[in-house]
Motif scaffolding. Structure first.
Motif, PDB file in Angstrom:
ATOM      1  N   LYS A 135      13.111   2.489   5.321  1.00 43.97           N
ATOM      2  CA  LYS A 135      13.789   1.984   6.524  1.00 43.97           C
ATOM      3  C   LYS A 135      13.030   2.283   7.803  1.00 43.97           C
ATOM      4  O   LYS A 135      13.201   1.580   8.786  1.00 43.97           O
ATOM      5  N   PHE A 136      12.170   3.313   7.787  1.00 46.11           N
ATOM      6  CA  PHE A 136      11.478   3.647   9.039  1.00 46.11           C
ATOM      7  C   PHE A 136       9.987   3.950   8.896  1.00 46.11           C
ATOM      8  O   PHE A 136       9.324   4.314   9.865  1.00 46.11           O
ATOM      9  N   ALA A 137       9.449   3.811   7.703  1.00 44.46           N
ATOM     10  CA  ALA A 137       8.009   4.055   7.516  1.00 44.46           C
ATOM     11  C   ALA A 137       7.191   3.003   8.261  1.00 44.46           C
ATOM     12  O   ALA A 137       7.574   1.836   8.331  1.00 44.46           O
ATOM     13  N   ASP A 138       6.062   3.419   8.809  1.00 44.62           N
ATOM     14  CA  ASP A 138       5.158   2.476   9.475  1.00 44.62           C
ATOM     15  C   ASP A 138       4.399   1.651   8.449  1.00 44.62           C
ATOM     16  O   ASP A 138       4.121   0.484   8.678  1.00 44.62           O
ATOM     17  N   GLN A 139       4.054   2.271   7.339  1.00 43.89           N
ATOM     18  CA  GLN A 139       3.447   1.572   6.201  1.00 43.89           C
ATOM     19  C   GLN A 139       4.098   2.114   4.941  1.00 43.89           C
ATOM     20  O   GLN A 139       4.272   3.322   4.796  1.00 43.89           O
ATOM     21  N   PHE A 140       4.444   1.212   4.047  1.00 43.62           N
ATOM     22  CA  PHE A 140       5.103   1.598   2.805  1.00 43.62           C
ATOM     23  C   PHE A 140       4.347   0.932   1.673  1.00 43.62           C
ATOM     24  O   PHE A 140       4.204  -0.296   1.651  1.00 43.62           O
ATOM     25  N   TYR A 141       3.846   1.734   0.746  1.00 45.80           N
ATOM     26  CA  TYR A 141       3.049   1.218  -0.359  1.00 45.80           C
ATOM     27  C   TYR A 141       3.812   1.360  -1.676  1.00 45.80           C
ATOM     28  O   TYR A 141       4.487   2.368  -1.907  1.00 45.80           O
ATOM     29  N   VAL A 142       3.681   0.343  -2.511  1.00 50.86           N
ATOM     30  CA  VAL A 142       4.148   0.420  -3.893  1.00 50.86           C
ATOM     31  C   VAL A 142       2.923   0.274  -4.777  1.00 50.86           C
ATOM     32  O   VAL A 142       1.929  -0.333  -4.386  1.00 50.86           O
ATOM     33  N   GLN A 143       3.008   0.847  -5.978  1.00 50.22           N
ATOM     34  CA  GLN A 143       1.854   0.813  -6.866  1.00 50.22           C
ATOM     35  C   GLN A 143       1.987  -0.236  -7.965  1.00 50.22           C
ATOM     36  O   GLN A 143       1.067  -0.425  -8.753  1.00 50.22           O
ATOM     37  N   TRP A 144       3.119  -0.909  -7.986  1.00 48.73           N
ATOM     38  CA  TRP A 144       3.384  -1.956  -8.960  1.00 48.73           C
ATOM     39  C   TRP A 144       3.974  -3.164  -8.233  1.00 48.73           C
ATOM     40  O   TRP A 144       4.900  -3.020  -7.439  1.00 48.73           O
ATOM     41  N   GLY A 145       3.482  -4.347  -8.536  1.00 49.70           N
ATOM     42  CA  GLY A 145       3.975  -5.570  -7.907  1.00 49.70           C
ATOM     43  C   GLY A 145       5.470  -5.788  -8.096  1.00 49.70           C
ATOM     44  O   GLY A 145       6.137  -6.326  -7.212  1.00 49.70           O
TER      45      GLY A 145
END
Length: 161
Positions: A135-145
């Motif tokens: 909800k508030f991260a500047d960048q959010f990464y996932v490792q799986w599509g």
């Protein structure tokens, strides 16, 4: 004198993760740690960690299913405030879980950048920490599509392993 200006401009980065797999994932970012003024925050466990001149700070290990959860989270929040005020990071990079939430919230309150990497182990469902920080991260990464279903604005660059 020019060198002093460069050092002052260098970003300070907090790498924070709970113990176990989350910690293993954050340590995969060691090449990034070595490019910046960095420090690591994790939960204290029985296994040892080599720091290669990177400062380490330790929090209490927390489990939301234990009776000590609230006292331990309170202690961790106080320790986290102390660490944050001492180190003054420009960026916080986290792979989760519970023990990392106070650092992310404090950093956001101080208008610092938050980068969150959802766990490699999560392929079909989000983590509780991920759902909160998204909800508030500047960048959010996932490792799986597949995780883009839960985090549509997330960045997917594959696994960090």
């Amino acid at each position: 004198m020019h060198l002093k200006k460069e050092v002052k401009k260098m970003k300070k980065v907090c790498f924070i993760a709970s113990s176990g797999g989350h910690f293993e994932q954050i340590m995969m970012l060691k090449p990034i740690m070595q490019k910046y003024k960095s420090f690591v925050v994790t939960e204290k466990t029985n296994y040892s960690v080599t720091n290669d001149n990177i400062p380490f700070y330790y929090l209490k290990q927390v489990n939301r299913h234990e009776l000590k959860f609230i006292p331990y989270m309170t202690i961790n929040t106080i320790k986290t405030i102390s660490i944050f005020m001492k180190e003054k990071p420009d960026v916080v990079i986290s792979t989760g879980a519970l023990a990392t939430i106070p650092m992310c919230i404090i950093a956001k309150l101080f208008r610092k950048k938050i980068i969150f990497i959802e766990s490699f182990a999560k392929i079909n469902s989000p983590t509780l920490t991920g759902k909160l920080i998204y909800k508030f991260a500047d960048q959010f990464y996932v490792q799986w599509g597949e995780m883009k279903e839960f985090y549509p604005e997330a960045i997917c660059k594959g696994g960090i392993y």
